[in-house]
Design a protein around this motif. Structure first.
Motif, short mmCIF file in Angstrom:
data_model
loop_
_atom_site.label_atom_id
_atom_site.label_comp_id
_atom_site.label_asym_id
_atom_site.label_seq_id
_atom_site.Cartn_x
_atom_site.Cartn_y
_atom_site.Cartn_z
N UNK A 31 100.41 1.96 -90.67
CA UNK A 31 99.18 1.48 -90.03
C UNK A 31 98.22 1.06 -91.13
N UNK A 32 98.13 -0.20 -91.38
CA UNK A 32 97.23 -0.66 -92.43
C UNK A 32 95.80 -0.69 -91.94
N UNK A 33 94.90 -0.24 -92.78
CA UNK A 33 93.49 -0.25 -92.40
C UNK A 33 93.00 -1.68 -92.19
N UNK A 34 93.40 -2.57 -93.08
CA UNK A 34 92.89 -3.94 -92.99
C UNK A 34 93.40 -4.63 -91.73
N UNK A 35 94.66 -4.42 -91.41
CA UNK A 35 95.17 -5.10 -90.22
C UNK A 35 94.50 -4.55 -88.96
N UNK A 36 94.29 -3.24 -88.92
CA UNK A 36 93.58 -2.66 -87.77
C UNK A 36 92.16 -3.21 -87.72
N UNK A 37 91.54 -3.32 -88.89
CA UNK A 37 90.17 -3.83 -88.93
C UNK A 37 90.12 -5.25 -88.38
N UNK A 38 91.07 -6.07 -88.75
CA UNK A 38 91.10 -7.43 -88.23
C UNK A 38 91.36 -7.43 -86.73
N UNK A 39 92.31 -6.60 -86.31
CA UNK A 39 92.67 -6.59 -84.90
C UNK A 39 91.48 -6.21 -84.02
N UNK A 40 90.70 -5.23 -84.44
CA UNK A 40 89.58 -4.78 -83.62
C UNK A 40 88.26 -5.41 -84.05
N UNK A 41 88.34 -6.32 -85.03
CA UNK A 41 87.17 -7.09 -85.44
C UNK A 41 86.02 -6.19 -85.90
N UNK A 42 86.37 -5.20 -86.69
CA UNK A 42 85.35 -4.38 -87.35
C UNK A 42 85.74 -4.27 -88.82
N UNK A 44 86.56 -2.00 -92.39
CA UNK A 44 87.48 -0.89 -92.64
C UNK A 44 86.81 0.45 -92.43
N UNK A 45 85.53 0.51 -92.63
CA UNK A 45 84.85 1.81 -92.59
C UNK A 45 85.04 2.56 -91.27
N UNK A 46 84.70 1.95 -90.13
CA UNK A 46 84.94 2.70 -88.89
C UNK A 46 86.41 2.99 -88.64
N UNK A 47 87.27 2.09 -89.08
CA UNK A 47 88.71 2.34 -88.94
C UNK A 47 89.10 3.60 -89.71
N UNK A 48 88.60 3.71 -90.90
CA UNK A 48 88.94 4.87 -91.73
C UNK A 48 88.49 6.16 -91.05
N UNK A 49 87.29 6.14 -90.48
CA UNK A 49 86.80 7.34 -89.80
C UNK A 49 87.73 7.73 -88.65
N UNK A 50 88.15 6.73 -87.91
CA UNK A 50 89.06 7.00 -86.79
C UNK A 50 90.38 7.57 -87.29
N UNK A 51 90.91 6.96 -88.33
CA UNK A 51 92.21 7.43 -88.82
C UNK A 51 92.13 8.87 -89.31
N UNK A 52 91.04 9.19 -89.97
CA UNK A 52 90.88 10.57 -90.42
C UNK A 52 90.92 11.54 -89.25
N UNK A 53 90.28 11.15 -88.18
CA UNK A 53 90.25 12.03 -87.01
C UNK A 53 91.63 12.12 -86.36
N UNK A 54 92.32 11.00 -86.31
CA UNK A 54 93.65 11.03 -85.72
C UNK A 54 94.59 11.88 -86.57
N UNK A 55 94.34 11.89 -87.87
CA UNK A 55 95.13 12.78 -88.71
C UNK A 55 94.87 14.23 -88.36
N UNK A 56 93.60 14.55 -88.12
CA UNK A 56 93.25 15.90 -87.74
C UNK A 56 93.90 16.28 -86.42
N UNK A 57 94.06 15.30 -85.55
CA UNK A 57 94.71 15.57 -84.27
C UNK A 57 96.22 15.66 -84.41
#
Lengths: 226, 226
Positions: A31-42, A44-57
């Motif tokens: 799951x690349x941060x940049x590709x997710x960022x492009x896909x959701x049009x935001x 990398x920063x909010x993507x990174x926060x989300x990924x960290x939380x998903x890791x915790x889950x």
DNA sequence: GACCCTTTTGATGCATGCAACATAGCATCG
DNA sequence: CGATGCTATGTTGCATGCATCAAAAGGGTC
């Protein structure tokens, strides 16, 4: 106006999580941060926060400086999660029995009635979603928000929907399962917390066994087809 | 050389979390990102990631565009958390009983023996930490990592240590508690999962009652002292 | 004096740029 | 031909700056 007025739009966290739990992304996939960022049009920063939380889950694994990957629970973890599922749903049944009449109890009645029809008809697709509803409604009806939270995290980790279908394909399991649901409902209506919890746990345990030892029932299916 | 070679330095997440759970920060206190960033000598970005995760754990509340505040669980949430604690620790006892001999079982024996001494001596400080050890060792001994994870999250939310001391100040509770620990240990050693689980749940329930209804025991203590 | 509108302040939300590092591919050497 | 070291590339980790917004402070009016 697709959205009902009080349903907030799904957060980025929920959207990305559902991409994983829905099976849209295969386990092991990067799951690349940049590709997710492009896909959701935001960015990398909010993507990174989300990924960290998903890791915790426990849904993904972030290997530092390497990449992010969808985690696949191994067999041991699945067993562990189902042990938790058993006691959490058991608790839900007990709490709901203690609670007495509530909207969720009426819903349960409807779900069980409808699922008895579909299970007898062999409509496993419909029945599978009704099983989902049964368990979710039961947890909701326990009137314990912390339980709901822990339960949803657990179910996310199990990517449950991917598994349920398999179980219900075992012929005979659907009708057994439906009968157990009816028993549990009756015990809740009778305000029997201990009985409801015990039966619920046995029910979850039985379903788990079906999942973890898929071969046994598959053998039976051959008999049915012949 | 303070650190043992295989103990990694605590992560930022752990350091900030412990600031909250240790009671160093009062509930309701604002947690500014910039002040935390200065205190830990990093930028705001990693701080934000940590705060988001702590929000997911239920320890803090992020009010968008306003600020971050330490959450104080209300009474209802505490009840909900203790209901979960009861079944999780019950599960741990059952699993450990099924598991049989293991290092944690020996540890439990030592802890119980030591805590019997301190409880009889009325040394509540020592006993309080031994209670912690007992419960943690039991959960660890269940050999279920997912259980350990969920349990630690739960305990973080309870900020348990702040509460235990109160309970044990009730005269008589320590010796009762200690006796219950011994019973549970014996049942685990006897490989009696059902008995261990039932007794453990009763034990947690009793402790909870002590916490949530502090007055009753105070009354009893007057009788005992007279 | 109370109320409302405006301004100010301080916080978070996000975008972006650079640094650090792990990995793979390739050239080089034994 | 195999092993080893080097380089290129893609990734995450973090710092910083600006935009945005909520809530408090201040001033004006009734």
């Amino acid at each position: 106006m697709q959205n009902s007025p009080d349903s907030p739009p799904p957060t980025l966290l929920e959207r990305i999580r559902s991409k994983i739990t829905s099976g849209e992304l295969e386990p092991g996939n990067p799951l690349s941060e940049v590709s997710l960022a492009q896909e959701f049009d935001v960015s990398r920063t909010p993507i990174r926060e989300v990924l960290k939380q998903l890791q915790l889950e426990g849904l993904i694994e972030i290997r530092p400086k390497v990449g992010t990957f969808i985690r696949e629970p191994n067999r041991r973890e699945i067993v562990e999660l189902f042990q938790l599922k058993e006691v959490l749903e058991g608790l839900a049944a007990a709490l709901m029995a203690r609670r007495g009449p509530c909207p969720e109890l009426d819903q349960l009645e409807e779900i069980v009635a409808a699922s008895e029809v579909s299970s007898n008809a062999g409509d496993t697709d419909t029945y599978a979603s009704q099983v989902q509803d049964f368990h979710q409604t039961l947890v909701d009806g326990a009137d314990n928000n912390k339980l709901v939270e822990q339960y949803s995290r657990l179910m996310n980790q199990l990517a449950y929907f991917r598994l349920v279908r398999k179980t219900l394909n075992h012929p005979g399991r659907a009708v057994d399962s439906s009968r157990e649901h009816r028993q549990i409902l009756t015990m809740i209506q009778d305000k029997d917390p201990f009985g409801a919890e015990t039966t619920m746990r046995a029910h979850v345990f039985a379903s788990t066994q079906e999942l973890l030892v898929p071969q046994t029932r598959t053998t039976l299916s051959l008999e049915r087809d012949s």
